[in-house]
Motif scaffolding. Structure first.
Motif, short mmCIF file in Angstrom:
data_model
loop_
_atom_site.label_atom_id
_atom_site.label_comp_id
_atom_site.label_asym_id
_atom_site.label_seq_id
_atom_site.Cartn_x
_atom_site.Cartn_y
_atom_site.Cartn_z
N LYS A 120 0.90 -1.08 0.01
CA LYS A 120 0.08 -0.02 -0.05
C LYS A 120 0.77 1.36 0.08
CE LYS A 120 -0.60 -0.15 5.26
NZ LYS A 120 -1.78 0.03 6.21
N SER A 121 0.58 2.22 -0.66
CA SER A 121 1.52 3.21 -1.02
C SER A 121 0.74 4.82 -1.41
CB SER A 121 2.52 2.97 -2.02
OG SER A 121 1.80 3.10 -3.54
N ILE A 122 1.48 5.66 -1.11
CA ILE A 122 1.14 6.94 -1.52
C ILE A 122 1.24 6.98 -3.03
CG2 ILE A 122 1.29 9.45 -1.25
CD1 ILE A 122 2.04 8.75 1.57
N GLY A 123 0.60 6.32 -3.87
CA GLY A 123 1.04 6.15 -5.34
C GLY A 123 1.12 7.32 -6.21
N PHE A 124 0.16 8.23 -5.97
CA PHE A 124 0.06 9.41 -6.76
C PHE A 124 -0.06 10.55 -5.85
CE2 PHE A 124 -2.51 5.92 -8.68
CZ PHE A 124 -2.33 6.11 -10.05
N GLU A 125 0.53 11.64 -6.75
CA GLU A 125 0.78 12.84 -6.07
C GLU A 125 -0.67 13.49 -5.79
OE1 GLU A 125 2.85 15.62 -8.66
OE2 GLU A 125 4.81 14.18 -8.76
N ILE A 157 -5.37 -4.38 -8.25
CA ILE A 157 -4.75 -3.13 -7.93
C ILE A 157 -5.87 -1.99 -7.67
CG2 ILE A 157 -3.24 -1.41 -8.84
CD1 ILE A 157 -1.90 -3.45 -10.50
N VAL A 158 -5.93 -1.57 -6.51
CA VAL A 158 -6.89 -0.67 -6.06
C VAL A 158 -6.44 0.79 -6.25
CG1 VAL A 158 -8.30 0.16 -4.14
CG2 VAL A 158 -7.63 -2.26 -4.51
N ILE A 159 -7.10 1.84 -6.89
CA ILE A 159 -6.71 3.08 -7.11
C ILE A 159 -7.84 3.93 -6.38
CG2 ILE A 159 -6.82 5.07 -8.41
CD1 ILE A 159 -6.06 3.28 -10.72
N SER A 160 -7.33 4.82 -5.35
CA SER A 160 -7.99 5.62 -4.42
C SER A 160 -8.17 6.94 -4.81
CB SER A 160 -7.77 5.42 -2.96
OG SER A 160 -8.50 6.37 -2.17
N THR A 251 -3.04 5.52 -1.97
CA THR A 251 -3.71 5.94 -3.16
C THR A 251 -3.51 4.64 -4.07
OG1 THR A 251 -2.09 7.38 -3.96
CG2 THR A 251 -4.12 8.31 -2.87
N LEU A 252 -2.58 3.73 -3.73
CA LEU A 252 -2.32 2.68 -4.76
C LEU A 252 -2.03 1.50 -3.81
CD1 LEU A 252 -2.05 2.19 -7.92
CD2 LEU A 252 0.58 2.58 -7.51
N ILE A 253 -2.90 0.50 -3.91
CA ILE A 253 -2.84 -0.75 -3.29
C ILE A 253 -3.07 -2.02 -4.03
CG2 ILE A 253 -3.93 -2.02 -1.17
CD1 ILE A 253 -5.21 0.55 -0.28
#
Length: 262
Positions: A120-125, A157-160, A251-253
């Motif tokens: 799980k990450s802070i995948g997007f600005e 892959i989950v986008i939030s 925002t990216l899991i």
């Protein structure tokens, strides 16, 4: 590997380190043991450097030991066939050194299985569709994880868009009235803005999956449109002032949907 071979390898590395390599690429030796459910396990290991080059090594099934020579001054990521690292930390960061050294990395493993959250990450600005460096690295790890298995892994892959702080806004849109194009103001809701951001992020993600040559058919992209509930807690500091802690918004899991043996 028997004792004589181990001693020979270490002596060879020392000779190479002092005679061939530049200071920032002196070879070092990493060693360690891997365990599953408290017991040693033997499995195939891949160690990947920042350029995507990989080293393959086999852990001893008797005691779970492994060893591999690497260059110093580089960062690596380690992967195991049929297993994941229990604490999720697969980074090996070797500082530059001018002399031969040995480093120990021990790992407790868990089985690759459906339902497990890979990252799980802070995948997007924030409020943007631009992938962060963290998000890109996790996607690279996803690729290498899949390549390191003797099975096929299918991912969710989950986008939030919970990091967005949209408010209703006015936009001008064109419409044709009696054959003429006219502009009118419309209100774009928070939901519509969030959906638009998701669609932009989805496109960016798909482009990155293609760039990394990750099989899109093995990835199910999901939109998490749930409303963020803040869980910030107040902590009293030594001067009795109250500080509000910040909870990361991921925002990216990525999760494992299923595993199919070859």
């Amino acid at each position: 590997m028997n004792l004589i071979n181990k001693i020979f390898l270490k002596m060879l590395l020392i000779v190479v380190a002092t005679n061939i390599y530049a200071q920032d690429s002196v070879p070092i030796l990493i060693t360690g043991h891997i365990n599953y459910n408290g017991k040693p396990v033997g499995t195939d290991i891949r160690i990947v450097d920042e350029n995507g080059d990989s080293y393959k090594v086999k852990a001893n099934s008797t005691d779970g030991s492994y060893q591999q020579s690497l260059k110093s001054g580089q960062k690596y990521h380690i992967f195991f066939n049929n297993y994941l690292i229990e604490n999720g930390n697969n980074s090996i960061d070797i500082a530059p050194t001018s002399e031969y050294k040995e480093f120990t990395f021990n790992y407790n493993l868990i089985k690759v299985d459906a339902g497990y959250q890979v990252f799980k990450s802070i995948g997007f600005e924030k409020n943007k569709s631009t992938l962060t460096k963290e998000g890109i690295q996790y996607l690279k790890d996803l690729k290498e994880l899949a390549k390191s298995q003797n099975s096929v892994i299918y991912f969710d892959i989950v986008i939030s868009t919970q990091d967005s702080d949209f408010k209703p806004k006015k936009e001008k849109v064109s419409e044709i009235v009696k054959g003429k194009t006219k502009l009118k103001n419309v209100t774009i809701s928070v939901i519509d803005q969030s959906k638009r951001l998701y669609e932009e992020r989805e496109k960016v993600l798909i482009d990155k999956l293609n760039e990394l040559k990750i099989n899109k058919r093995n990835c199910n992209i999901i939109y998490d449109n749930s409303v963020l509930t803040t869980n910030n807690t107040k902590i009293k500091s030594s001067n009795k002032s109250k500080v509000q802690s910040i909870t990361p918004i991921y925002t990216l899991i990525a999760k494992i949907n299923k595993v199919t043996n070859l």
